[in-house]
Every structure is written in structure tokens, then in C-alpha cells.
Design a protein around this motif. Structure first.
Motif, PDB file in Angstrom:
ATOM      1  N   LEU A  34       0.836  -1.202   0.000  1.00 36.06           N
ATOM      2  CA  LEU A  34       0.000   0.000   0.000  1.00 36.06           C
ATOM      3  C   LEU A  34       0.872   1.254   0.000  1.00 36.06           C
ATOM      4  O   LEU A  34       0.596   2.217  -0.727  1.00 36.06           O
ATOM      5  CB  LEU A  34      -0.940   0.004   1.209  1.00 36.06           C
ATOM      6  N   VAL A  35       1.939   1.237   0.784  1.00 37.42           N
ATOM      7  CA  VAL A  35       2.851   2.388   0.818  1.00 37.42           C
ATOM      8  C   VAL A  35       3.530   2.552  -0.537  1.00 37.42           C
ATOM      9  O   VAL A  35       3.693   3.682  -1.024  1.00 37.42           O
ATOM     10  CB  VAL A  35       3.879   2.248   1.965  1.00 37.42           C
ATOM     11  N   ASP A  43       3.594   7.432  -5.006  1.00 35.64           N
ATOM     12  CA  ASP A  43       3.560   8.353  -6.142  1.00 35.64           C
ATOM     13  C   ASP A  43       3.014   9.723  -5.753  1.00 35.64           C
ATOM     14  O   ASP A  43       2.985  10.648  -6.562  1.00 35.64           O
ATOM     15  CB  ASP A  43       2.763   7.770  -7.306  1.00 35.64           C
ATOM     16  N   GLY A  44       2.581   9.868  -4.486  1.00 35.12           N
ATOM     17  CA  GLY A  44       2.126  11.160  -3.985  1.00 35.12           C
ATOM     18  C   GLY A  44       0.660  11.458  -4.220  1.00 35.12           C
ATOM     19  O   GLY A  44       0.149  12.464  -3.727  1.00 35.12           O
ATOM     20  N   ARG A  45      -0.028  10.601  -4.942  1.00 33.35           N
ATOM     21  CA  ARG A  45      -1.447  10.838  -5.224  1.00 33.35           C
ATOM     22  C   ARG A  45      -2.322  10.349  -4.087  1.00 33.35           C
ATOM     23  O   ARG A  45      -2.024   9.361  -3.436  1.00 33.35           O
ATOM     24  CB  ARG A  45      -1.855  10.108  -6.508  1.00 33.35           C
ATOM     25  N   GLU A  46      -3.397  11.065  -3.866  1.00 33.58           N
ATOM     26  CA  GLU A  46      -4.425  10.606  -2.936  1.00 33.58           C
ATOM     27  C   GLU A  46      -5.253   9.567  -3.674  1.00 33.58           C
ATOM     28  O   GLU A  46      -5.619   9.760  -4.833  1.00 33.58           O
ATOM     29  CB  GLU A  46      -5.298  11.788  -2.514  1.00 33.58           C
ATOM     30  N   THR A  51      -5.941   9.850   6.243  1.00 38.57           N
ATOM     31  CA  THR A  51      -7.220   9.444   5.681  1.00 38.57           C
ATOM     32  C   THR A  51      -8.184  10.623   5.717  1.00 38.57           C
ATOM     33  O   THR A  51      -8.240  11.353   6.700  1.00 38.57           O
ATOM     34  CB  THR A  51      -7.820   8.266   6.487  1.00 38.57           C
ATOM     35  N   ARG A  52      -8.902  10.792   4.622  1.00 36.06           N
ATOM     36  CA  ARG A  52      -9.891  11.867   4.519  1.00 36.06           C
ATOM     37  C   ARG A  52     -11.198  11.254   4.050  1.00 36.06           C
ATOM     38  O   ARG A  52     -11.226  10.445   3.131  1.00 36.06           O
ATOM     39  CB  ARG A  52      -9.391  12.906   3.502  1.00 36.06           C
ATOM     40  N   GLN A  53     -12.280  11.631   4.707  1.00 40.23           N
ATOM     41  CA  GLN A  53     -13.601  11.143   4.312  1.00 40.23           C
ATOM     42  C   GLN A  53     -14.351  12.264   3.600  1.00 40.23           C
ATOM     43  O   GLN A  53     -14.327  13.417   4.021  1.00 40.23           O
ATOM     44  CB  GLN A  53     -14.392  10.682   5.519  1.00 40.23           C
ATOM     45  N   GLU A  54     -14.988  11.880   2.510  1.00 38.12           N
ATOM     46  CA  GLU A  54     -15.818  12.813   1.744  1.00 38.12           C
ATOM     47  C   GLU A  54     -17.121  12.093   1.452  1.00 38.12           C
ATOM     48  O   GLU A  54     -17.173  11.203   0.603  1.00 38.12           O
ATOM     49  CB  GLU A  54     -15.086  13.189   0.451  1.00 38.12           C
ATOM     50  N   TYR A 103     -10.526   8.475   1.381  1.00 41.36           N
ATOM     51  CA  TYR A 103      -9.334   8.670   0.576  1.00 41.36           C
ATOM     52  C   TYR A 103      -8.115   8.600   1.477  1.00 41.36           C
ATOM     53  O   TYR A 103      -8.169   8.986   2.648  1.00 41.36           O
ATOM     54  CB  TYR A 103      -9.383  10.031  -0.129  1.00 41.36           C
ATOM     55  N   VAL A 104      -7.018   8.125   0.921  1.00 42.17           N
ATOM     56  CA  VAL A 104      -5.794   7.963   1.706  1.00 42.17           C
ATOM     57  C   VAL A 104      -4.608   8.525   0.916  1.00 42.17           C
ATOM     58  O   VAL A 104      -4.579   8.443  -0.312  1.00 42.17           O
ATOM     59  CB  VAL A 104      -5.573   6.478   2.083  1.00 42.17           C
ATOM     60  N   LYS A 105      -3.680   9.112   1.663  1.00 45.39           N
ATOM     61  CA  LYS A 105      -2.487   9.700   1.054  1.00 45.39           C
ATOM     62  C   LYS A 105      -1.303   9.451   1.980  1.00 45.39           C
ATOM     63  O   LYS A 105      -1.433   9.483   3.207  1.00 45.39           O
ATOM     64  CB  LYS A 105      -2.683  11.202   0.848  1.00 45.39           C
TER      65      LYS A 105
END
Length: 120
Positions: free
Chosen positions: A32-33, A38-41, A71-74, A79-81
Motif C-alpha cells: 500500500l505504501v 507516487d504522492g497521489r491521494e 485518511t480523509r472522508q468525503e 481517501y488515503v495519502k
């Protein structure tokens, strides 16, 4: 009214070497890492791993709790970065060494990303 629990992320000074190295101890998490390097979310639905969704959720939580990812929730999507800048600030060079070794040993190569547009 629906309340959404926000993910907790350790601050830079709260990140520990033991937690980070523990998170890197599993090939799925290393994969996963590698994908996130690549820096993308990425949306969780884009991630292709040979495990159940609940197991993927566990692996992503371990990475987040160690401070490796954010982690960001929308809405209903997550989403994870990779927190590359934070990792480099706290443990200079560690992420690059881990990624180089993982690529050299092909650790986590079975983890990928779906390049098709996400389903609505």
C-alpha cells in the motif's frame, strides 16, 4: 442527524519509530505504501489487494495510526495519502530505504491500484 467519526492522525512529534516499523512489518501494508509513494491521494475503492475489504480497512488503520498515511472522508467515500513530508521530517531517509528495499525484494508487488474511473 448523522455524525461521522473523524479519523485521528498522530502529530509529527507523536510518531514513533516502533509504530512506523511495526506498520512496515506486513507485506500488504508495504505494498500500500509503494502504491501511495507516487504522492497521489487514492480512494479506498481504487486499491487492489488480495484481502477482504475489512482486512484492507485494518491495514489502512494501522498505517494511519502509525502516522504513515492520512485518511480523509468525503461523504461515504474515504481517501488515503502518504504522509511523506512528515515521515521525512521525523525519520529522515527511512521511507526511501524501506521503499528501495521493498522494490528490490519485490515486497508488496501484489498490491496495486485500479486505473478505471471509480463507480458512482
Amino acid at each position: 442527524m448523522v455524525f461521522v467519526k473523524q479519523a485521528q492522525h498522530p502529530e509529527l512529534e507523536e510518531m514513533t519509530l516502533v509504530a512506523v516499523m511495526g506498520a512496515f512489518s506486513d507485506p500488504i501494508r508495504v505494498g500500500l505504501v509503494r502504491v501511495l509513494a507516487d504522492g497521489r491521494e487514492r480512494g479506498w475503492g481504487e486499491l487492489r489487494v488480495p484481502v477482504a475489504k475489512s482486512t484492507l480497512s485494518h491495514h489502512l488503520r494501522v498505517l494511519r495510526d502509525a502516522g504513515i498515511t492520512r485518511t480523509r472522508q468525503e461523504g461515504t467515500r474515504c481517501y488515503v495519502k502518504l504522509r511523506r513530508d512528515d515521515l521525512d521530517a521525523r525519520f529522515p531517509g527511512l521511507l526511501d530505504v524501506v521503499l528501495d528495499a521493498a522494490c528490490g525484494d519485490d515486497v508488496g508487488a501484489h498490491v496495486g491500484v485500479d486505473h478505471a474511473p471509480p463507480h458512482a
